[in-house]
Design a protein around this motif. Structure first.
Motif, PDB file in Angstrom:
ATOM      1  N   GLY A   4       0.864  -1.206   0.140  1.00 56.47           N
ATOM      2  CA  GLY A   4      -0.198   0.266   0.097  1.00 56.47           C
ATOM      3  C   GLY A   4       1.287   1.445   0.104  1.00 56.47           C
ATOM      4  O   GLY A   4       1.898   1.147   0.478  1.00 56.47           O
ATOM      5  N   SER A   5       0.483   2.833  -0.633  1.00 52.92           N
ATOM      6  CA  SER A   5       0.271   3.711  -0.558  1.00 52.92           C
ATOM      7  C   SER A   5       0.417   4.226   0.629  1.00 52.92           C
ATOM      8  O   SER A   5       0.776   5.841   0.624  1.00 52.92           O
ATOM      9  CB  SER A   5       0.728   4.689  -1.903  1.00 52.92           C
ATOM     10  OG  SER A   5      -0.934   4.266  -1.997  1.00 52.92           O
ATOM     11  N   SER A   6      -1.031   3.720   1.697  1.00 49.77           N
ATOM     12  CA  SER A   6      -0.530   4.192   2.733  1.00 49.77           C
ATOM     13  C   SER A   6      -0.452   3.074   4.139  1.00 49.77           C
ATOM     14  O   SER A   6       0.100   2.054   3.572  1.00 49.77           O
ATOM     15  CB  SER A   6      -2.391   4.097   2.999  1.00 49.77           C
ATOM     16  OG  SER A   6      -2.598   4.926   2.111  1.00 49.77           O
ATOM     17  N   ALA A   7       0.025   4.042   4.818  1.00 52.71           N
ATOM     18  CA  ALA A   7       0.701   2.848   6.125  1.00 52.71           C
ATOM     19  C   ALA A   7      -0.178   1.997   6.394  1.00 52.71           C
ATOM     20  O   ALA A   7       0.564   0.907   7.156  1.00 52.71           O
ATOM     21  CB  ALA A   7       0.679   3.976   7.252  1.00 52.71           C
ATOM     22  N   GLY A   8      -2.045   1.994   6.724  1.00 49.03           N
ATOM     23  CA  GLY A   8      -1.970   0.948   7.385  1.00 49.03           C
ATOM     24  C   GLY A   8      -1.869   1.091   9.516  1.00 49.03           C
ATOM     25  O   GLY A   8      -1.223   1.956   9.848  1.00 49.03           O
ATOM     26  N   PRO A   9      -2.228  -0.197   9.814  1.00 49.68           N
ATOM     27  CA  PRO A   9      -2.063   0.492  10.910  1.00 49.68           C
ATOM     28  C   PRO A   9      -0.930  -0.179  11.405  1.00 49.68           C
ATOM     29  O   PRO A   9      -0.046  -0.959  10.400  1.00 49.68           O
ATOM     30  CB  PRO A   9      -3.400  -0.801  11.361  1.00 49.68           C
ATOM     31  CG  PRO A   9      -3.030  -2.030  10.484  1.00 49.68           C
ATOM     32  CD  PRO A   9      -3.082  -0.944   9.313  1.00 49.68           C
ATOM     33  N   PRO A  10      -0.105  -0.681  13.153  1.00 48.59           N
ATOM     34  CA  PRO A  10       1.380  -0.289  12.970  1.00 48.59           C
ATOM     35  C   PRO A  10       2.166  -1.376  12.894  1.00 48.59           C
ATOM     36  O   PRO A  10       2.942  -1.861  12.501  1.00 48.59           O
ATOM     37  CB  PRO A  10       0.972   0.155  15.241  1.00 48.59           C
ATOM     38  CG  PRO A  10       0.340   1.372  15.409  1.00 48.59           C
ATOM     39  CD  PRO A  10      -0.978   0.699  13.763  1.00 48.59           C
ATOM     40  N   ALA A  94      10.021 -13.023  -7.892  1.00 49.52           N
ATOM     41  CA  ALA A  94       9.634 -13.812  -7.905  1.00 49.52           C
ATOM     42  C   ALA A  94       7.866 -12.943  -6.830  1.00 49.52           C
ATOM     43  O   ALA A  94       8.759 -12.017  -7.031  1.00 49.52           O
ATOM     44  CB  ALA A  94       8.890 -14.528  -6.576  1.00 49.52           C
ATOM     45  N   PHE A  95       7.125 -12.266  -6.630  1.00 51.75           N
ATOM     46  CA  PHE A  95       5.911 -11.473  -6.849  1.00 51.75           C
ATOM     47  C   PHE A  95       5.128 -12.287  -5.083  1.00 51.75           C
ATOM     48  O   PHE A  95       5.165 -13.147  -4.701  1.00 51.75           O
ATOM     49  CB  PHE A  95       4.871 -11.557  -8.001  1.00 51.75           C
ATOM     50  CG  PHE A  95       5.923 -11.684  -8.372  1.00 51.75           C
ATOM     51  CD1 PHE A  95       5.794  -9.752  -9.248  1.00 51.75           C
ATOM     52  CD2 PHE A  95       5.694 -12.394  -9.101  1.00 51.75           C
ATOM     53  CE1 PHE A  95       6.381  -9.979 -10.246  1.00 51.75           C
ATOM     54  CE2 PHE A  95       6.059 -12.023 -11.092  1.00 51.75           C
ATOM     55  CZ  PHE A  95       6.535 -11.219 -11.344  1.00 51.75           C
ATOM     56  N   ILE A  96       5.306 -10.302  -4.124  1.00 51.51           N
ATOM     57  CA  ILE A  96       4.350 -11.001  -3.084  1.00 51.51           C
ATOM     58  C   ILE A  96       3.818  -9.544  -2.632  1.00 51.51           C
ATOM     59  O   ILE A  96       3.801  -8.944  -3.054  1.00 51.51           O
ATOM     60  CB  ILE A  96       5.778 -11.328  -1.613  1.00 51.51           C
ATOM     61  CG1 ILE A  96       5.034 -11.167  -0.639  1.00 51.51           C
ATOM     62  CG2 ILE A  96       6.677  -9.974  -1.424  1.00 51.51           C
ATOM     63  CD1 ILE A  96       4.722 -12.450  -0.604  1.00 51.51           C
ATOM     64  N   ALA A  97       2.300 -10.056  -2.567  1.00 52.08           N
ATOM     65  CA  ALA A  97       1.766  -9.100  -1.932  1.00 52.08           C
ATOM     66  C   ALA A  97       1.341  -9.032  -0.698  1.00 52.08           C
ATOM     67  O   ALA A  97       0.964  -9.481   0.431  1.00 52.08           O
ATOM     68  CB  ALA A  97       0.566  -8.749  -2.590  1.00 52.08           C
ATOM     69  N   LEU A  98       1.891  -7.860   0.563  1.00 49.35           N
ATOM     70  CA  LEU A  98       1.856  -7.273   1.733  1.00 49.35           C
ATOM     71  C   LEU A  98       0.590  -6.457   1.832  1.00 49.35           C
ATOM     72  O   LEU A  98      -0.321  -6.626   0.627  1.00 49.35           O
ATOM     73  CB  LEU A  98       2.844  -6.069   2.071  1.00 49.35           C
ATOM     74  CG  LEU A  98       3.840  -6.996   2.325  1.00 49.35           C
ATOM     75  CD1 LEU A  98       4.844  -7.849   1.101  1.00 49.35           C
ATOM     76  CD2 LEU A  98       5.819  -6.154   2.442  1.00 49.35           C
ATOM     77  N   PRO A  99      -0.117  -6.595   2.702  1.00 49.15           N
ATOM     78  CA  PRO A  99      -0.799  -5.508   3.369  1.00 49.15           C
ATOM     79  C   PRO A  99      -0.864  -3.348   1.850  1.00 49.15           C
ATOM     80  O   PRO A  99      -0.468  -3.939   2.092  1.00 49.15           O
ATOM     81  CB  PRO A  99      -1.187  -5.372   4.776  1.00 49.15           C
ATOM     82  CG  PRO A  99      -0.553  -6.237   5.106  1.00 49.15           C
ATOM     83  CD  PRO A  99       0.610  -6.440   4.594  1.00 49.15           C
ATOM     84  N   GLY A 103      -5.083  -0.872  -5.287  1.00 47.78           N
ATOM     85  CA  GLY A 103      -3.975  -0.932  -6.290  1.00 47.78           C
ATOM     86  C   GLY A 103      -2.477  -2.463  -6.174  1.00 47.78           C
ATOM     87  O   GLY A 103      -2.593  -2.918  -6.963  1.00 47.78           O
ATOM     88  N   THR A 104      -2.685  -2.637  -4.652  1.00 46.52           N
ATOM     89  CA  THR A 104      -2.148  -3.810  -4.662  1.00 46.52           C
ATOM     90  C   THR A 104      -3.013  -5.336  -4.867  1.00 46.52           C
ATOM     91  O   THR A 104      -2.613  -6.272  -5.871  1.00 46.52           O
ATOM     92  CB  THR A 104      -2.537  -4.023  -3.266  1.00 46.52           C
ATOM     93  OG1 THR A 104      -1.592  -2.791  -2.441  1.00 46.52           O
ATOM     94  CG2 THR A 104      -0.839  -4.991  -2.339  1.00 46.52           C
ATOM     95  N   LEU A 105      -4.462  -5.778  -4.226  1.00 53.84           N
ATOM     96  CA  LEU A 105      -4.600  -6.178  -5.551  1.00 53.84           C
ATOM     97  C   LEU A 105      -5.128  -6.777  -6.869  1.00 53.84           C
ATOM     98  O   LEU A 105      -5.171  -7.464  -7.701  1.00 53.84           O
ATOM     99  CB  LEU A 105      -6.474  -6.230  -4.819  1.00 53.84           C
ATOM    100  CG  LEU A 105      -6.740  -6.487  -3.392  1.00 53.84           C
ATOM    101  CD1 LEU A 105      -7.991  -6.436  -3.330  1.00 53.84           C
ATOM    102  CD2 LEU A 105      -5.801  -7.854  -3.073  1.00 53.84           C
ATOM    103  N   GLU A 106      -5.010  -5.108  -7.226  1.00 52.22           N
ATOM    104  CA  GLU A 106      -5.083  -5.093  -8.878  1.00 52.22           C
ATOM    105  C   GLU A 106      -3.843  -5.677  -9.179  1.00 52.22           C
ATOM    106  O   GLU A 106      -3.757  -6.602 -10.557  1.00 52.22           O
ATOM    107  CB  GLU A 106      -4.997  -3.769  -9.179  1.00 52.22           C
ATOM    108  CG  GLU A 106      -5.684  -3.673 -10.609  1.00 52.22           C
ATOM    109  CD  GLU A 106      -4.123  -3.189 -11.739  1.00 52.22           C
ATOM    110  OE1 GLU A 106      -3.699  -3.347 -13.230  1.00 52.22           O
ATOM    111  OE2 GLU A 106      -3.066  -3.105 -10.749  1.00 52.22           O
ATOM    112  N   GLU A 107      -2.629  -5.097  -8.701  1.00 56.80           N
ATOM    113  CA  GLU A 107      -1.016  -5.944  -9.491  1.00 56.80           C
ATOM    114  C   GLU A 107      -0.870  -7.451  -9.262  1.00 56.80           C
ATOM    115  O   GLU A 107       0.031  -8.185 -10.001  1.00 56.80           O
ATOM    116  CB  GLU A 107      -0.611  -5.292  -8.324  1.00 56.80           C
ATOM    117  CG  GLU A 107       0.474  -3.755  -8.950  1.00 56.80           C
ATOM    118  CD  GLU A 107       1.502  -2.367  -8.290  1.00 56.80           C
ATOM    119  OE1 GLU A 107       1.683  -2.230  -8.315  1.00 56.80           O
ATOM    120  OE2 GLU A 107       0.727  -2.947  -6.612  1.00 56.80           O
ATOM    121  N   LEU A 108      -1.520  -7.877  -7.619  1.00 56.81           N
ATOM    122  CA  LEU A 108      -1.604  -9.500  -7.524  1.00 56.81           C
ATOM    123  C   LEU A 108      -2.175 -10.001  -8.308  1.00 56.81           C
ATOM    124  O   LEU A 108      -1.685 -11.168  -9.150  1.00 56.81           O
ATOM    125  CB  LEU A 108      -1.642  -9.500  -6.321  1.00 56.81           C
ATOM    126  CG  LEU A 108      -2.350 -10.509  -6.028  1.00 56.81           C
ATOM    127  CD1 LEU A 108      -1.488 -11.955  -5.367  1.00 56.81           C
ATOM    128  CD2 LEU A 108      -2.946 -10.916  -4.279  1.00 56.81           C
TER     129      LEU A 108
END
Length: 198
Positions: A4-10, A94-99, A103-108
Motif C-alpha cells: 500500500g501507498s498508505s501506512a495502515g495500522p502499526p 518472484a512476487f509478494i503482496a503485502l497488505p 492497487g495492491t490487489l490489481e497488481e497481485l
C-alpha cells in the motif's frame, strides 16, 4: 513487492519492515513501486537500512507529485502504470503482496493471472498479516467452489506469514500447466498443421 501507498495500522508497518529486512538478510533485493509513502516507503527504508538493493519503478505522473523515494539503489521512471507493472514483472524473480488497497490487489491478480496463462513461471504469494487476507481467501474459495478457479491454479498462490515461509514457498514452487493450450496442439499431423510456404 506489491503493497500500500498508505501506512495502515502499526502491526502492518512492523510486518512490512520485518519482511523486507529478512529478505535482505537472506541475500535478496527488492523491486517495488518506487514511492516513499505508506507501506511502500516503510519496506524500502527497512531494506535499505539492512544494506539491501532496492529498485523502484515509478510512473512519471507520480514522480511529479514528489512521492518518489530519493535514496533507492535505483529508481526507474516509466511512462505510466502499464509500463510500471511490465517492468516490475521483468525485474522480479518472484512476487509478494503485502497488505494494501485496490492497487495492491490489481497488481497481485494481474501477475497471478499471467502465471496461469504461461506469460511467466514465477512464484506469486500473499503475506497474510494477522489474517488481513482471510476475506480474500474466502472469496477465492467461493470462486473455486463455483468452478471459476481450478485447484491446480488456486494452489499456485502462496499464503505466507513471514519472509522465511515466503522463501520456502519460492524454493519449492512449480509452475502450473498452461491454462489454454495452443490451438496447433490439437491439430492432427498433416498438411493442415504445417506452416504455409513462403
Amino acid at each position: 513487492m506489491f503493497t500500500g501507498s498508505s501506512a495502515g495500522p502499526p502491526a502492518h508497518e512492523q510486518a512490512a519492515a520485518r519482511f523486507a529486512e529478512k529478505l535482505v538478510l537472506a541475500g535478496h533485493g527488492i523491486v517495488y513501486g518506487g514511492a516513499s509513502v505508506g507501506l511502500m516507503g516503510v519496506a524500502a527504508d527497512a531494506a535499505l537500512s539492512a544494506g539491501g538493493e532496492v529498485i523502484g519503478v515509478l510512473p512519471e505522473h507520480m514522480s511529479d507529485r514528489e512521492i518518489a523515494h530519493s535514496s533507492l539503489t535505483r529508481l526507474e521512471i516509466v511512462a505510466g502504470m502499464h509500463e510500471r507493472k511490465a517492468r516490475m514483472a521483468e525485474l522480479a524473480d518472484a512476487f509478494i503482496a503485502l497488505p494494501g488497497g485496490a492497487g495492491t490487489l490489481e497488481e497481485l491478480f494481474e501477475v497471478w493471472t499471467w502465471g496461469q496463462l504461461g506469460l511467466h513461471a514465477k512464484p506469486v504469494a500473499l503475506l497474510d498479516v494477522d489474517g488481513f487476507y482471510a476475506p480474500l481467501l474466502s472469496q477465492l474459495s467461493a470462486m473455486a467452489d463455483a468452478g471459476y478457479i481450478t485447484e491446480v491454479y488456486r494452489a499456485t498462490l502462496g499464503v505466507v506469514t513471514d519472509a522465511d515461509e515466503f522463501l520456502q514457498f519460492v524454493a519449492a514452487y512449480k509452475s502450473p500447466p498452461l491454462k489454454w493450450r495452443p490451438a496447433q496442439a490439437d491439430l492432427p499431423p498433416g498438411p493442415s498443421a504445417q506452416p504455409s510456404p513462403p
